[in-house]
Enzyme design. Structure first.
Site, short mmCIF file in Angstrom:
data_model
loop_
_atom_site.label_atom_id
_atom_site.label_comp_id
_atom_site.label_asym_id
_atom_site.label_seq_id
_atom_site.Cartn_x
_atom_site.Cartn_y
_atom_site.Cartn_z
N GLU A 72 -59.23 -20.07 58.02
CA GLU A 72 -57.84 -19.92 58.43
C GLU A 72 -57.72 -20.32 59.89
O GLU A 72 -58.71 -20.63 60.57
CB GLU A 72 -57.36 -18.49 58.19
CG GLU A 72 -57.34 -18.11 56.71
CD GLU A 72 -56.81 -16.72 56.44
OE1 GLU A 72 -56.19 -16.13 57.34
OE2 GLU A 72 -57.02 -16.22 55.33
N HIS A 130 -45.79 -14.07 61.75
CA HIS A 130 -46.50 -14.97 60.84
C HIS A 130 -45.71 -16.26 60.73
O HIS A 130 -44.49 -16.24 60.57
CB HIS A 130 -46.67 -14.34 59.46
CG HIS A 130 -47.71 -15.02 58.64
ND1 HIS A 130 -47.50 -16.25 58.04
CD2 HIS A 130 -48.99 -14.67 58.33
CE1 HIS A 130 -48.59 -16.61 57.40
NE2 HIS A 130 -49.52 -15.67 57.55
N ARG A 163 -51.82 -18.40 65.65
CA ARG A 163 -50.56 -18.09 64.97
C ARG A 163 -49.34 -18.14 65.90
O ARG A 163 -48.26 -18.59 65.50
CB ARG A 163 -50.64 -16.70 64.32
CG ARG A 163 -51.38 -16.70 63.02
CD ARG A 163 -51.36 -15.34 62.38
NE ARG A 163 -51.99 -15.39 61.07
CZ ARG A 163 -52.15 -14.34 60.29
NH1 ARG A 163 -51.75 -13.15 60.70
NH2 ARG A 163 -52.72 -14.47 59.11
N HIS A 205 -44.72 -9.72 61.79
CA HIS A 205 -45.81 -9.49 60.86
C HIS A 205 -46.74 -8.35 61.26
O HIS A 205 -47.00 -7.44 60.47
CB HIS A 205 -46.61 -10.78 60.71
CG HIS A 205 -47.70 -10.73 59.69
ND1 HIS A 205 -47.47 -10.37 58.38
CD2 HIS A 205 -49.03 -11.02 59.78
CE1 HIS A 205 -48.61 -10.44 57.70
NE2 HIS A 205 -49.58 -10.81 58.53
N ARG A 208 -53.56 -11.78 67.30
CA ARG A 208 -54.61 -11.43 66.34
C ARG A 208 -55.14 -12.67 65.63
O ARG A 208 -54.36 -13.50 65.16
CB ARG A 208 -54.06 -10.46 65.30
CG ARG A 208 -55.04 -10.10 64.20
CD ARG A 208 -54.48 -9.05 63.28
NE ARG A 208 -53.35 -9.51 62.51
CZ ARG A 208 -53.41 -10.13 61.33
NH1 ARG A 208 -54.59 -10.41 60.80
NH2 ARG A 208 -52.32 -10.50 60.69
#
Length: 496
Positions: free
Chosen positions: A110, A224, A268, A328, A363
């Site tokens: 990811e 997100h 992100r 998120h 994160r």
């Protein structure tokens, strides 16, 4: 020892199971049904499945890089050092992680990970598999469960925890305990657009604040990047981009490279802002193109996303789908040490409720399930340890703002008004003026008398308290870093 665990996601149930296995008397108190919350919605997996070309040290380096330099290195080392044991523990409790024909764990990649190290269950149903296994284990572990119980307050005497006050069926009850572990999740319902379920209203963090516990990093709220922009919010896993999907503007261009050399696999916060800016500029959603993965592979690897996208009228194997960011994950929370201990003796916090220091300003994908598993187990192990003299608040407390003036020219309070205020002014892109407007309005709303007649009233009070603390913290942090993105020019995002 009599232990109360508040919350029943991965952090709470891991803590409860480990505590029971250590001989403690354990009661799980949960706002809804056992297993409700964010864990079951997690499509991403658990980071920490290291291959021959990977290691905890490389995972730690990626975590620190994604954090904007603000993650605590010691806490990150604890996180990645516990990954293998956490995955083994989940496997032993019945989580069936996806494996190859020879039995080896399948590992995905990811954004912002330098290696493929994320293990999944059921393709994109990892959270549901974990929640199901931990609920089943809890039901058979001689753990008392109190469902549909709302955490109203913590019972604290002389800076030591004594239990919790809960609302059950309209009645207030005090449950006594020698230790309390808060695992109540974050506060995604502060925002008009969120991936979080209805009950995510920051109850544990707000209760800890009222009790005097230290909190930090509340300004760091992760958005997100890819939520299906059709119907109710539905997350399209970052793992889809890890498998090769791209983000396209209305002219079919891969625009994220203009913001970061890693393009769709950038951190992100970068990807979310790039999507929001491009959508605002073109007046239409950007699109996620997964057609190159192929229909059979999409159905096999992402069965849940495949089903939902088709239910909403899209064949994502043949056409790009519209996506948009949404609130998120809260990186801040109740300050803890690496064993989950807070500044109040006997009070622990784990998972999204806690600020362990492992996330910093942003994160790293799939570190959240790992965090719940690692620190839930550590909190249970620390129940027998002497309480430290202090838990250092290394990141500072939420900042202060000037008291709100007496004149009230703002709109009347409602949860929807608060959510839209936070989305507009304390969202993806922030300005000093917008933060001051938000702080002013929230302070006016908070100053208004508001009787607490229902659970919704309590939730609203918690959201207001967190909105105030989050906005003050954002005002106090004058540098732009990670998910806290400040702009001082007029060329800012106006709409998403």
């Amino acid at each position: 020892m009599n232990v109360i665990v508040v919350g029943s996601g991965i952090g709470g149930l891991t803590a409860a199971l480990h505590a029971r296995e250590r001989g403690h008397s354990v009661t799980v108190v949960t706002k809804g049904a056992l297993g409700d919350g964010c864990t079951g919605f997690a499509q991403g997996g658990v980071a920490g499945g290291y291959g021959h070309d990977d290691s905890p040290a490389l995972h730690a380096a990626d975590t620190l890089a994604a954090s904007g330099g603000l993650a605590d290195a010691d806490a990150v080392d604890v996180l990645v050092g516990g990954a293998r044991a956490a995955i083994d523990d989940l496997t032993a409790r019945g989580v069936r992680f996806d494996r190859s024909a020879d039995g080896a764990l399948l590992r995905g990649r990811e954004a912002a990970h330098s290696r493929s190290r994320i293990v999944h269950s059921g393709g994109d149903a990892t959270g549901a598999a974990i929640a199901s296994a931990l609920v089943a284990a809890t039901r058979t572990a001689r753990i008392d469960v109190v469902e549909n119980a709302f955490l109203a307050d913590l019972e604290v005497v002389d800076d030591e925890i004594r239990g919790v006050r809960v609302l059950i069926g309209g009645s207030s009850s005090i449950l006594r305990a020698d230790a309390v572990i808060l695992a109540t999740g974050g506060a995604g319902r502060l925002y008009a657009h969120t991936t979080n379920p209805e009950g995510t209203t920051g109850d544990g963090i707000a209760a800890a604040m009222r009790a005097g516990a230290a909190v930090a990093d509340l300004e760091f709220l992760q958005f997100h990047p890819t939520i299906l922009d059709a119907g109710p919010p539905f997350l399209v896993s970052e793992a889809v981009r890890g498998e090769g999907a791209t983000l396209l503007d209305d002219e079919g261009r891969r625009f994220v490279f203009e913001s970061h050399p890693d393009g769709e696999l950038a951190p992100r916060d970068v990807v979310a802002r790039a999507i929001a800016r491009r959508a605002a500029r073109q007046g239409a959603p950007v699109r996620l193109d997964a057609t190159m993965i192929g229909g059979a592979a999409l159905r096999r690897r992402f069965p849940t996303i495949d089903r939902v996208t088709r239910e909403r009228g899209f064949d994502w194997s043949a056409e790009p789908i519209p996506v948009t960011p949404a609130a998120h994950y809260l990186m801040g929370g109740i300050v803890t040490d690496v064993d989950g201990r807070t500044s109040i003796t006997g009070l622990f916090a784990v998972g999204e409720t806690a600020r362990t220091g492992v996330h910093g300003a942003n994160r790293l994908a799939s570190n959240s399930l790992l965090e719940g598993a690692v620190f839930g187990a550590r909190a249970a192990a620390a129940l027998e340890l002497p309480w430290p003299t202090t838990v250092e608040n290394r990141a500072g407390s939420p900042g202060a703002v000037e008291p709100a003036p007496d004149d009230d020219d703002s709109m009347p309070f409602s949860r929807s008004a608060l959510q839209h205020l936070m989305w507009d002014e304390v969202g993806l892109i922030r300005t000093p003026a917008g933060l001051r407007r938000a702080a002013h309005t929230v302070a006016l709303w908070a100053a208004q008398p508001r009787p607490l007649r229902s659970i919704v009233d309590h939730e609203d009070a918690n959201l207001l308290a967190l909105a105030g603390a989050m906005t003050r913290a954002a005002l106090a942090r004058t540098e732009s870093v990670g998910s806290h993105h400040l702009e001082t020019t007029t060329a800012v995002l106006e709409t998403v």
